[in-house]
Design a protein around this motif. Structure first.
Motif, PDB file in Angstrom:
ATOM      1  N   ARG A   1      62.696  83.447 116.802  1.00  0.00           N
ATOM      2  CA  ARG A   1      61.856  83.647 117.991  1.00  0.00           C
ATOM      3  C   ARG A   1      61.029  84.927 117.845  1.00  0.00           C
ATOM      4  N   THR A   2      61.618  85.969 117.279  1.00  0.00           N
ATOM      5  CA  THR A   2      60.889  87.228 117.079  1.00  0.00           C
ATOM      6  C   THR A   2      59.681  87.003 116.168  1.00  0.00           C
ATOM      7  N   ASN A   3      59.906  86.288 115.072  1.00  0.00           N
ATOM      8  CA  ASN A   3      58.802  86.004 114.143  1.00  0.00           C
ATOM      9  C   ASN A   3      57.739  85.134 114.787  1.00  0.00           C
ATOM     10  N   TYR A   4      58.188  84.189 115.609  1.00  0.00           N
ATOM     11  CA  TYR A   4      57.246  83.287 116.268  1.00  0.00           C
ATOM     12  C   TYR A   4      56.360  84.043 117.261  1.00  0.00           C
ATOM     13  N   LEU A   5      56.969  84.907 118.067  1.00  0.00           N
ATOM     14  CA  LEU A   5      56.198  85.651 119.061  1.00  0.00           C
ATOM     15  C   LEU A   5      55.168  86.561 118.398  1.00  0.00           C
ATOM     16  N   ALA A   6      55.507  87.081 117.215  1.00  0.00           N
ATOM     17  CA  ALA A   6      54.533  87.875 116.468  1.00  0.00           C
ATOM     18  C   ALA A   6      53.366  86.996 116.020  1.00  0.00           C
ATOM     19  N   GLN A   7      53.676  85.767 115.656  1.00  0.00           N
ATOM     20  CA  GLN A   7      52.626  84.830 115.258  1.00  0.00           C
ATOM     21  C   GLN A   7      51.756  84.444 116.449  1.00  0.00           C
ATOM     22  N   VAL A   8      52.379  84.293 117.617  1.00  0.00           N
ATOM     23  CA  VAL A   8      51.638  83.936 118.835  1.00  0.00           C
ATOM     24  C   VAL A   8      50.592  85.003 119.149  1.00  0.00           C
ATOM     25  N   LYS A   9      50.946  86.263 118.945  1.00  0.00           N
ATOM     26  CA  LYS A   9      50.005  87.353 119.220  1.00  0.00           C
ATOM     27  C   LYS A   9      48.757  87.261 118.351  1.00  0.00           C
ATOM     28  N   GLU A  10      48.904  86.687 117.162  1.00  0.00           N
ATOM     29  CA  GLU A  10      47.753  86.526 116.277  1.00  0.00           C
ATOM     30  C   GLU A  10      46.928  85.297 116.643  1.00  0.00           C
ATOM     31  N   VAL A  11      47.609  84.235 117.102  1.00  0.00           N
ATOM     32  CA  VAL A  11      46.926  82.961 117.350  1.00  0.00           C
ATOM     33  C   VAL A  11      46.209  82.941 118.698  1.00  0.00           C
ATOM     34  N   LEU A  12      46.852  83.453 119.738  1.00  0.00           N
ATOM     35  CA  LEU A  12      46.299  83.335 121.090  1.00  0.00           C
ATOM     36  C   LEU A  12      44.873  83.880 121.225  1.00  0.00           C
ATOM     37  N   PRO A  13      44.575  85.071 120.679  1.00  0.00           N
ATOM     38  CA  PRO A  13      43.204  85.589 120.850  1.00  0.00           C
ATOM     39  C   PRO A  13      42.133  84.686 120.214  1.00  0.00           C
ATOM     40  N   GLN A  14      42.539  83.842 119.270  1.00  0.00           N
ATOM     41  CA  GLN A  14      41.565  82.964 118.607  1.00  0.00           C
ATOM     42  C   GLN A  14      41.280  81.714 119.416  1.00  0.00           C
TER      43      GLN A  14
ATOM     44  N   ARG B   1      45.258  60.204 128.649  1.00  0.00           N
ATOM     45  CA  ARG B   1      44.431  59.188 129.294  1.00  0.00           C
ATOM     46  C   ARG B   1      43.899  59.673 130.640  1.00  0.00           C
ATOM     47  N   LYS B   2      44.497  60.770 131.153  1.00  0.00           N
ATOM     48  CA  LYS B   2      44.153  61.210 132.499  1.00  0.00           C
ATOM     49  C   LYS B   2      43.430  62.556 132.502  1.00  0.00           C
ATOM     50  N   LEU B   3      42.842  62.914 131.370  1.00  0.00           N
ATOM     51  CA  LEU B   3      42.007  64.111 131.338  1.00  0.00           C
ATOM     52  C   LEU B   3      40.728  63.863 132.133  1.00  0.00           C
ATOM     53  N   HIS B   4      40.150  64.927 132.644  1.00  0.00           N
ATOM     54  CA  HIS B   4      38.938  64.817 133.457  1.00  0.00           C
ATOM     55  C   HIS B   4      37.728  65.334 132.685  1.00  0.00           C
ATOM     56  N   ALA B   5      36.584  64.809 133.019  1.00  0.00           N
ATOM     57  CA  ALA B   5      35.351  65.304 132.418  1.00  0.00           C
ATOM     58  C   ALA B   5      35.214  66.798 132.706  1.00  0.00           C
ATOM     59  N   GLY B   6      34.902  67.553 131.679  1.00  0.00           N
ATOM     60  CA  GLY B   6      34.760  69.001 131.839  1.00  0.00           C
ATOM     61  C   GLY B   6      35.992  69.782 131.425  1.00  0.00           C
ATOM     62  N   ASP B   7      37.149  69.104 131.233  1.00  0.00           N
ATOM     63  CA  ASP B   7      38.333  69.798 130.704  1.00  0.00           C
ATOM     64  C   ASP B   7      37.991  70.365 129.324  1.00  0.00           C
ATOM     65  N   LYS B   8      38.512  71.554 129.029  1.00  0.00           N
ATOM     66  CA  LYS B   8      38.128  72.251 127.793  1.00  0.00           C
ATOM     67  C   LYS B   8      39.308  72.376 126.830  1.00  0.00           C
ATOM     68  N   PHE B   9      39.000  72.471 125.558  1.00  0.00           N
ATOM     69  CA  PHE B   9      40.038  72.636 124.544  1.00  0.00           C
ATOM     70  C   PHE B   9      39.553  73.544 123.422  1.00  0.00           C
ATOM     71  N   SER B  10      40.527  74.211 122.773  1.00  0.00           N
ATOM     72  CA  SER B  10      40.261  75.067 121.622  1.00  0.00           C
ATOM     73  C   SER B  10      41.355  74.795 120.599  1.00  0.00           C
ATOM     74  N   VAL B  11      40.959  74.539 119.360  1.00  0.00           N
ATOM     75  CA  VAL B  11      41.899  74.120 118.327  1.00  0.00           C
ATOM     76  C   VAL B  11      41.762  75.038 117.111  1.00  0.00           C
ATOM     77  N   LEU B  12      42.904  75.565 116.624  1.00  0.00           N
ATOM     78  CA  LEU B  12      42.919  76.369 115.407  1.00  0.00           C
ATOM     79  C   LEU B  12      43.455  75.496 114.273  1.00  0.00           C
ATOM     80  N   MET B  13      42.589  75.192 113.308  1.00  0.00           N
ATOM     81  CA  MET B  13      42.957  74.358 112.174  1.00  0.00           C
ATOM     82  C   MET B  13      42.923  75.186 110.891  1.00  0.00           C
ATOM     83  N   SER B  14      43.868  74.922 110.009  1.00  0.00           N
ATOM     84  CA  SER B  14      43.839  75.483 108.658  1.00  0.00           C
ATOM     85  C   SER B  14      43.470  74.340 107.721  1.00  0.00           C
TER      86      SER B  14
END
Length: 443
Positions: free
Chosen positions: A426-439, A227-240
């Motif tokens: 956690r090891t598997n998750y961090l490997a997944q993060v490396k793939e998701v973050l650049p997108q 409810r307290k987001l400001h105009a101009g705040d940005k978002f990026s969503v990865l959907m399957s």
């Protein structure tokens, strides 16, 4: 002696008739009490047989002897939708009243999940009887179910995988199972946008459905107040998304990045179906089990189908009553925002706290309120002192937990926990993060 008796008789006869009647009656009663002896049974030596007397009670009389008869249970607590101030997110996100979603965690069973809602064990056994696979739920699978107003299970949906979903619908006292196999192709897509007005409207403008916008809000609910987001705040969503004949049939949120006030917030889905930050730490804010420093006696349990022991009518008890000494400090069980702090009829002095977007806790019958609506509280903060206000027969605290506008059992509910991933997970998750973050790039 005769002279005394004669003098008393003359004095008695000289009295007015009403006085003579009253004095005579008192004399008779006095003599009767003096000579009366109550009958007492004295067993003879060697007679050890017990004296037993059976007293027959009808159903209504029996109810009044139950411990719950002293509890003020004939009046339901206020509905949460009457308390929560509506905002644009509540208006735009689909109504979830009466339904609940749950992601299976390690160690979960069907009964341990549904028991927190006090769903009848007979119904749970019926489900397992028609589908033995329900005995072996998999971590990360999703269950969703619908309850009637009196807490009866109406429908259960089990998403075994992206491809297969099983549904169990009530048919009288049993359930009927149906299975659906998805045949589309899953494709990942990144949707970006800027906040202009409400987040839901901005997300829909960027190409997300209202359901997908809701999943983003849930993923980030512990980090952001949307409810307290400001105009101009940005978002990026990865959907399957599953695409069949060119049309999206269903979708799954894989990751989101939101920049507000110059700071980036992330939520990325792990294999267990839950969301974590970039380092694998949990996003949820942990809850305490009890709203007091120590555990007190439960004087009345949670029971959405409870029968009022006095009236015989169904009177749902949507929380737990703790027998507390007057003036005991009442604590917020988790971080959140106070949305109600007032005196309200049968609830007396009570507080409602909203935790994220899905959770709410309520505390009733307090003697004194220590917070006001709009206050931000942390887990363990004092919010009031226990009392006996409102419709209450003695000092106690009535405590409720609501998830998606559905009351759950505070003593058995699966509460949010803040632990992160460890070891191989956690090891598997961090490997997944490396793939998701650049997108997750922002425009």
């Amino acid at each position: 002696m005769q002279q005394i008796a004669r003098s008393v008789a003359l004095a008695f006869n000289s009295l007015p008739r009403p006085h003579r009647v009253m004095l005579g009656s008192l004399t008779v009663v006095t003599l009767a009490v003096a000579v009366w002896r109550p009958y007492a049974y004295h067993p003879e030596e060697g007679d050890t047989s017990p004296i037993v007397k059976n007293i027959e009670l009808d159903k209504n009389e029996l109810r009044t002897l139950l411990p719950e008869a002293s509890e003020p249970i004939d009046q339901s607590t206020p509905a949460p939708e009457d308390d929560i101030p509506k905002d644009e997110i509540d208006k735009d996100v689909p109504d979830e009243t009466g339904t609940h979603d749950y992601v299976v965690s390690s160690g979960d069973t069907l009964s341990s999940i549904l028991n927190q809602y006090d769903i009848d064990m007979g119904d749970i056994n019926q489900l397992v009887k028609i589908d033995k696979d329900l005995r072996t739920l998999g971590v990360g699978q999703q269950l969703s179910w619908t309850l009637t107003d009196d807490g009866q299970l109406q429908r259960l949906t089990w998403e075994l995988s992206r491809r297969e979903t099983r549904t169990y619908d009530r048919a009288g006292n049993a359930f009927k199972m149906s299975s659906a196999m998805q045949k589309g192709d899953w494709k990942n897509s990144v949707l970006t946008g800027s906040v202009n007005g409400s987040f839901v409207a901005s997300a829909q403008k960027a190409g997300l459905s209202s359901g997908e916008a809701s999943s983003v809000i849930k993923a980030l609910q512990w980090q952001m107040d949307f409810r307290k987001l400001h105009a101009g705040d940005k978002f990026s969503v990865l959907m399957s998304r599953e695409v069949l004949n060119g049309k999206a049939e269903q979708s799954q949120l894989l990751g989101v990045r939101l920049r507000s006030g110059g700071k980036d917030y992330y939520a990325i889905r792990a294999e267990d179906g839950k969301f974590y930050d970039r380092s694998g730490s949990g996003l949820a804010r942990g809850f305490m089990r009890f709203p007091t420093v120590k555990q007190y006696r439960v004087s009345s349990n949670f029971n959405p189908r409870r029968l009022n022991p006095v009236t015989g009518r169904i009177a749902p008890h949507k929380g737990v009553d703790f027998a507390l000494p007057m003036g005991t400090p009442v604590l917020a069980v988790g971080d959140g925002e106070v949305i109600v702090s007032k005196r309200s009829g049968g609830a007396g002095n009570y507080v409602a706290i909203r935790h994220g977007r899905q959770y709410m806790t309520r505390y009733m019958h307090m003697k004194k309120l220590l917070v006001k609506a709009g206050d931000k509280v942390k887990r363990g903060d004092r919010i009031g002192l226990s009392g006996n206000t409102g419709r209450s027969t003695g000092p106690h605290l009535h405590y409720e937990i609501w998830i998606n506008n559905q009351a759950v059992n505070p003593l058995t509910a699966k509460l949010p926990r803040s632990e992160g991933l460890t070891g191989k997970d956690r090891t598997n998750y961090l490997a997944q993060v490396k793939e998701v973050l650049p997108q997750l790039k922002l425009n």
